[in-house]
Write a protein that holds these residues in place. Structure first.
Motif, PDB file in Angstrom:
ATOM      1  N   ASP A  69       4.417   8.394  -5.060  1.00 58.15           N
ATOM      2  CA  ASP A  69       4.942   7.538  -6.130  1.00 58.15           C
ATOM      3  C   ASP A  69       3.838   6.804  -6.902  1.00 58.15           C
ATOM      4  O   ASP A  69       4.114   5.958  -7.731  1.00 58.15           O
ATOM      5  CB  ASP A  69       5.960   6.542  -5.580  1.00 58.15           C
ATOM      6  CG  ASP A  69       5.367   5.566  -4.582  1.00 58.15           C
ATOM      7  OD1 ASP A  69       4.142   5.624  -4.322  1.00 58.15           O
ATOM      8  OD2 ASP A  69       6.127   4.733  -4.054  1.00 58.15           O
ATOM      9  N   GLY A  70       2.587   7.117  -6.603  1.00 61.88           N
ATOM     10  CA  GLY A  70       1.464   6.538  -7.336  1.00 61.88           C
ATOM     11  C   GLY A  70       0.848   5.302  -6.707  1.00 61.88           C
ATOM     12  O   GLY A  70      -0.190   4.836  -7.161  1.00 61.88           O
ATOM     13  N   ARG A  71       1.492   4.760  -5.693  1.00 64.94           N
ATOM     14  CA  ARG A  71       0.938   3.590  -5.023  1.00 64.94           C
ATOM     15  C   ARG A  71      -0.177   4.004  -4.072  1.00 64.94           C
ATOM     16  O   ARG A  71      -0.240   5.147  -3.641  1.00 64.94           O
ATOM     17  CB  ARG A  71       2.014   2.858  -4.207  1.00 64.94           C
ATOM     18  CG  ARG A  71       3.080   2.189  -5.028  1.00 64.94           C
ATOM     19  CD  ARG A  71       4.145   1.524  -4.155  1.00 64.94           C
ATOM     20  NE  ARG A  71       4.785   2.535  -3.301  1.00 64.94           N
ATOM     21  CZ  ARG A  71       4.848   2.472  -1.966  1.00 64.94           C
ATOM     22  NH1 ARG A  71       4.331   1.458  -1.318  1.00 64.94           N
ATOM     23  NH2 ARG A  71       5.438   3.426  -1.274  1.00 64.94           N
ATOM     24  N   TYR A  72      -1.021   3.027  -3.741  1.00 67.42           N
ATOM     25  CA  TYR A  72      -2.032   3.269  -2.713  1.00 67.42           C
ATOM     26  C   TYR A  72      -1.419   2.994  -1.348  1.00 67.42           C
ATOM     27  O   TYR A  72      -0.555   2.113  -1.217  1.00 67.42           O
ATOM     28  CB  TYR A  72      -3.235   2.339  -2.910  1.00 67.42           C
ATOM     29  CG  TYR A  72      -4.104   2.742  -4.070  1.00 67.42           C
ATOM     30  CD1 TYR A  72      -4.946   3.845  -3.999  1.00 67.42           C
ATOM     31  CD2 TYR A  72      -4.086   2.011  -5.252  1.00 67.42           C
ATOM     32  CE1 TYR A  72      -5.739   4.217  -5.060  1.00 67.42           C
ATOM     33  CE2 TYR A  72      -4.883   2.376  -6.329  1.00 67.42           C
ATOM     34  CZ  TYR A  72      -5.710   3.477  -6.221  1.00 67.42           C
ATOM     35  OH  TYR A  72      -6.494   3.847  -7.273  1.00 67.42           O
ATOM     36  N   PRO A  73      -1.877   3.701  -0.320  1.00 69.39           N
ATOM     37  CA  PRO A  73      -1.407   3.402   1.037  1.00 69.39           C
ATOM     38  C   PRO A  73      -1.747   1.950   1.408  1.00 69.39           C
ATOM     39  O   PRO A  73      -2.745   1.397   0.942  1.00 69.39           O
ATOM     40  CB  PRO A  73      -2.181   4.376   1.924  1.00 69.39           C
ATOM     41  CG  PRO A  73      -2.636   5.466   1.009  1.00 69.39           C
ATOM     42  CD  PRO A  73      -2.812   4.825  -0.342  1.00 69.39           C
ATOM     43  N   GLN A  74      -0.932   1.352   2.243  1.00 69.09           N
ATOM     44  CA  GLN A  74      -1.148  -0.034   2.658  1.00 69.09           C
ATOM     45  C   GLN A  74      -2.528  -0.238   3.267  1.00 69.09           C
ATOM     46  O   GLN A  74      -3.121  -1.301   3.103  1.00 69.09           O
ATOM     47  CB  GLN A  74      -0.085  -0.453   3.673  1.00 69.09           C
ATOM     48  CG  GLN A  74       1.032  -1.339   3.201  1.00 69.09           C
ATOM     49  CD  GLN A  74       0.746  -2.287   2.081  1.00 69.09           C
ATOM     50  OE1 GLN A  74       1.038  -1.986   0.938  1.00 69.09           O
ATOM     51  NE2 GLN A  74       0.200  -3.447   2.346  1.00 69.09           N
ATOM     52  N   THR A  75      -3.047   0.741   3.974  1.00 66.89           N
ATOM     53  CA  THR A  75      -4.366   0.593   4.585  1.00 66.89           C
ATOM     54  C   THR A  75      -5.444   0.402   3.528  1.00 66.89           C
ATOM     55  O   THR A  75      -6.384  -0.374   3.714  1.00 66.89           O
ATOM     56  CB  THR A  75      -4.709   1.807   5.464  1.00 66.89           C
ATOM     57  OG1 THR A  75      -4.546   3.006   4.682  1.00 66.89           O
ATOM     58  CG2 THR A  75      -3.821   1.878   6.682  1.00 66.89           C
ATOM     59  N   VAL A  76      -5.319   1.091   2.408  1.00 65.42           N
ATOM     60  CA  VAL A  76      -6.284   0.962   1.314  1.00 65.42           C
ATOM     61  C   VAL A  76      -6.142  -0.407   0.667  1.00 65.42           C
ATOM     62  O   VAL A  76      -7.130  -1.111   0.422  1.00 65.42           O
ATOM     63  CB  VAL A  76      -6.090   2.094   0.281  1.00 65.42           C
ATOM     64  CG1 VAL A  76      -6.948   1.875  -0.949  1.00 65.42           C
ATOM     65  CG2 VAL A  76      -6.372   3.444   0.910  1.00 65.42           C
ATOM     66  N   VAL A  77      -4.922  -0.812   0.386  1.00 66.55           N
ATOM     67  CA  VAL A  77      -4.655  -2.098  -0.255  1.00 66.55           C
ATOM     68  C   VAL A  77      -5.146  -3.242   0.629  1.00 66.55           C
ATOM     69  O   VAL A  77      -5.793  -4.184   0.152  1.00 66.55           O
ATOM     70  CB  VAL A  77      -3.148  -2.248  -0.569  1.00 66.55           C
ATOM     71  CG1 VAL A  77      -2.824  -3.638  -1.087  1.00 66.55           C
ATOM     72  CG2 VAL A  77      -2.701  -1.177  -1.550  1.00 66.55           C
ATOM     73  N   LEU A  78      -4.871  -3.157   1.918  1.00 65.26           N
ATOM     74  CA  LEU A  78      -5.264  -4.213   2.845  1.00 65.26           C
ATOM     75  C   LEU A  78      -6.785  -4.315   2.954  1.00 65.26           C
ATOM     76  O   LEU A  78      -7.344  -5.414   2.922  1.00 65.26           O
ATOM     77  CB  LEU A  78      -4.652  -3.953   4.226  1.00 65.26           C
ATOM     78  CG  LEU A  78      -4.904  -5.014   5.280  1.00 65.26           C
ATOM     79  CD1 LEU A  78      -4.351  -6.364   4.838  1.00 65.26           C
ATOM     80  CD2 LEU A  78      -4.274  -4.600   6.598  1.00 65.26           C
TER      81      LEU A  78
END
Length: 96
Positions: A69-78
């Motif tokens: 869906d175009g979002r980054y995985p939570q691990t990347v964001v965190l």
């Protein structure tokens, strides 16, 4: 490091980690992608390790595979957010 673009000259001439953190937080990501090696040299020159860690996280984010869906995985964001917070903590300690 001679011929710097004007936007990189802003970082070179920044006084204090706070000014460098502001620059890193607001510069276009295209500049980060294109000039990350020169940016790293400038941050290391001034001993801004937390800024260098944030730069590393930014480059990793730019190059990370996104979800369907175009979002980054939570691990990347965190990882990016932790590096950003650490950079600003360090900048507040030695900012001018």
């Amino acid at each position: 490091m001679t011929e710097l673009l004007p936007i990189l000259e802003e970082l070179r001439d920044a006084t204090g980690w706070r000014a460098q953190a502001e620059w890193l937080s607001s510069v276009p990501l295209g500049v980060i992608q294109r000039d990350h090696l020169r940016i790293r040299e400038l941050l290391k020159r001034d001993g801004f390790e937390a800024g260098d860690a944030y730069l590393t996280a930014l480059v990793a984010t730019i190059n990370a595979r996104r979800l369907a869906d175009g979002r980054y995985p939570q691990t990347v964001v965190l990882a990016l957010e932790i590096a950003r917070i650490s950079m600003w903590d360090a900048a507040r300690g030695k900012g001018e």
